[in-house]
Design an enzyme around this catalytic site. Structure first.
Site, mmCIF file in Angstrom:
data_model
loop_
_atom_site.group_PDB
_atom_site.id
_atom_site.type_symbol
_atom_site.label_atom_id
_atom_site.label_comp_id
_atom_site.label_asym_id
_atom_site.label_seq_id
_atom_site.Cartn_x
_atom_site.Cartn_y
_atom_site.Cartn_z
ATOM 1 N N GLY A 46 46.109 41.196 9.888
ATOM 2 C CA GLY A 46 46.309 40.012 10.726
ATOM 3 C C GLY A 46 45.084 39.680 11.555
ATOM 4 C CB VAL A 75 44.290 43.021 15.594
ATOM 5 C CG1 VAL A 75 43.653 44.376 15.893
ATOM 6 C CG2 VAL A 75 44.536 42.280 16.890
ATOM 7 C CB THR A 102 59.638 39.838 22.324
ATOM 8 O OG1 THR A 102 58.402 39.737 23.039
ATOM 9 C CG2 THR A 102 60.772 40.105 23.306
ATOM 10 C CD GLU A 116 44.567 35.249 18.281
ATOM 11 O OE1 GLU A 116 44.705 34.058 17.954
ATOM 12 O OE2 GLU A 116 45.493 36.074 18.279
ATOM 13 C CG ASN A 149 47.032 41.869 27.037
ATOM 14 O OD1 ASN A 149 45.822 41.714 27.155
ATOM 15 N ND2 ASN A 149 47.636 41.845 25.857
ATOM 16 C CG LEU A 206 43.162 40.075 31.333
ATOM 17 C CD1 LEU A 206 42.907 40.304 29.847
ATOM 18 C CD2 LEU A 206 41.907 39.510 31.998
ATOM 19 C CB CYS A 263 49.177 39.581 23.187
ATOM 20 S SG CYS A 263 48.988 40.022 21.444
ATOM 21 C CD GLN A 316 56.971 34.546 27.286
ATOM 22 O OE1 GLN A 316 56.486 33.674 27.979
ATOM 23 N NE2 GLN A 316 58.074 34.360 26.609
ATOM 24 C CE LYS A 358 40.871 32.101 23.678
ATOM 25 N NZ LYS A 358 40.480 33.528 23.840
#
Ligand code: NAD
Ligand code: UGA
Length: 459
Positions: free
Chosen positions: A14, A16, A96, A167, A222, A225, A274, A276, A340
């Protein structure tokens, strides 16, 4: 000297797994790297010129290593590579949970568990299993217990090596990471993995900790951030009502070296696959240890983000809705759908919530994005009332309102003097990223509403 790890497999091709393995293969031509995935279409794309992930610089890295010491294979073909591997990365999705205990908050580890079963079934001799996926703290216990079912003489070490790339800047982040984190229980496997990264990452940036600290550090990074984004977004609302300017406030507080200037851009809200999910995972873990004040604290970061997205959608609707609140017959141009810039990823993009809220009130949307495909838009918000426009101009034609939802650099350069005549009279441009050329918009006689800017009485 011969490296301790000569053959690597990564399960999960994927956002990553693909870029991370491509960079490792690029820097370590003597290490054989195989990336496997059960999604055959994705593997075919990794083997083509049309990669499944858009990242600046990725195609060049892949083209240097693919066919030399980097290969992408399907699940069935992958088994033999796992058998021969010295190290296997698990880089699959950890979304989730949607059902069962912890639904809506806890991380769903079923994909990780299935990887562990696959490794247990095929590994031979000694293998280092590396958690690259973001995991709840103590998830390695679960991986270990599955690996324990492997046959006699098959042994494992488990490491946590969470990924911190963002990303849109994945290749730069992988090439020059702030840090590489390796958590483990024994020094030897930690050293073996560290040796690979040290080929291009300065030794002082390769950190090692215990397993649980590594797993937890990723979630906490995370969370911190995301918390900064929610913090600045909360202040953006205060700026709008008090006449202050969020960019001025952010720039002033950012000069304090204890606060720092990064991650203080007010926006329509944070998105991405990621933030949330990792916040929710942290919230669930805290709750499950009875730490309700801790979970409530982090829940507020999620809630504020949701509120910001809804607040933004309601601001778009306000000047054009009927007294009853309907947007029927109103066309709204959506500039940007990715979460983004510089990515084609739409997972949890704020555009989903904004668009759904406008569609629910009957609006028609004309969506433009530079990298997101019409299929991706359709899979998130359907096709009813949604038109995907090939150019910003096509989206803007006849629009009653405009929402800028992604900070694509090209949106900053739009020629508003030329575009003004295409919009309906009185249309307001709502800038969810504070990126458009405000002076040019005003010169063109258009109305602009920016996030966190006080004194905007034109709506
Ligand atoms: P992704 O959904 O893009 O990729 C995961 C891949 O794993 C998919 O292609 C899927 O088909 C494959 N897969 C799932 N189960 C499998 C199995 N049993 N065998 C083979 N393949 C399997 O996910 P991603 O964005 O790459 O994220 C992976 C992990 O990395 C997640 O835990 C995420 O939280 C974490 N992470 C993501 C980012 C990011 O920027 N996307 C950054 C840092 C960390
Ligand atoms: C984030 C982290 O930055 C990575 O370190 C981490 O590895 C990754 O999550 C992950 O675990 O998946 P990513 O989500 O790709 O990376 O992108 P970010 O740059 O962090 O942006 C996340 C969201 O916050 C975006 O929607 C972005 O527009 C928004 N954001 C970011 C703001 O609204 N304001 C800011 O100042 C910064």
């Amino acid at each position: 000297m011969k490296p301790l790890v000569n053959k690597i497999v990564c399960i999960g091709a994927g956002y990553v797994g693909g870029p991370t393995m491509a960079v490792i293969a690029d820097h370590c031509p003597d290490i054989d790297v195989t990336v496997l995935d059960l999604n055959a279409e994705r593997i075919a794309a990794w083997n083509s010129e049309d990669l499944p992930v858009y990242e600046p610089g990725l195609a060049e890295v892949v083209s240097r290593a693919r066919g030399r010491n980097l290969r992408f294979v399907g699940q069935a073909e992958g088994a033999a590579y796992v058998a021969a591997a010295d190290a296997v990365f698990i880089s699959v999705n950890t979304p989730t949970k949607t059902e069962g205990e912890g639904a809506g908050k806890a991380s769903d580890l079923r994909y990780v568990e299935s990887c562990a079963r696959f490794i247990a079934a095929h590994a031979t001799g000694h293998t280092i299993v590396i958690e690259k996926s973001t995991m709840p703290v103590r998830a390695a216990d679960c991986v270990k217990s599955i690996l324990a079912s492997a046959g006699p003489g098959v042994t494992f070490d488990i490491l946590s090596n969470p990924e911190f790339l963002a990303e849109g800047t994945a290749i730069r982040d992988l090439e020059q990471p702030d840090r590489v984190l390796i958590g483990g229980e024994r020094p030897e496997p930690i050293a073996a993995l560290a040796e690979i990264y040290r080929r291009w990452v300065p030794a002082e940036r390769v950190l090692s900790t215990g397993l649980w600290s590594a797993e937890l550090s990723k979630l906490v990074a995370n969370a911190f951030l995301a918390q900064r984004v929610s913090s600045i977004n909360s202040i953006s609302a205060l700026c709008e009502v008090t006449g202050a300017d969020i960019e001025e406030v952010a720039s002033v507080i950012g000069t304090d070296s204890r606060i720092g200037p990064k991650f203080l851009r007010a926006s329509v809200g944070f998105g991405g696959s990621c933030f949330q999910k990792d916040l929710l995972s942290l919230i669930y873990i805290s709750e499950s240890y009875g730490l309700t004040e801790v979970s409530a604290y982090w829940q507020q970061v999620v809630d504020l983000n949701q509120w910001q997205k809804h607040r933004f959608a309601d601001q778009i609707a306000a000047p054009i809705a009927t007294d009853a609140g309907s947007l029927r017959g109103r066309r709204i141009a959506i500039l940007g759908f990715a979460f983004k810039k510089d990515t084609n990823d739409v997972r949890e993009t704020p555009a989903i919530d904004v668009c759904r809220r406008l569609l629910a009130r009957g609006a028609t949307l004309a969506v433009h994005d530079y990298k997101v495909t019409p299929d991706s838009v359709a899979s998130e918000i359907g096709t009813q009332g949604v038109e995907v426009a090939a150019t910003p101009e096509a989206a803007l034609a006849g629009a009653d309102g405009v929402a800028v939802l992604t900070e694509w650099s090209a949106y900053a350069k739009l020629d508003w003097a030329r575009l003004a005549g295409m919009l309906k009279a009185g249309a307001v441009i709502h800038d969810g990223r504070n990126i458009v050329d405000a002076a040019a918009i005003r010169r063109a006689g258009l109305n602009l509403r920016s996030i966190g800017k006080g004194g905007q009485s034109n709506t």
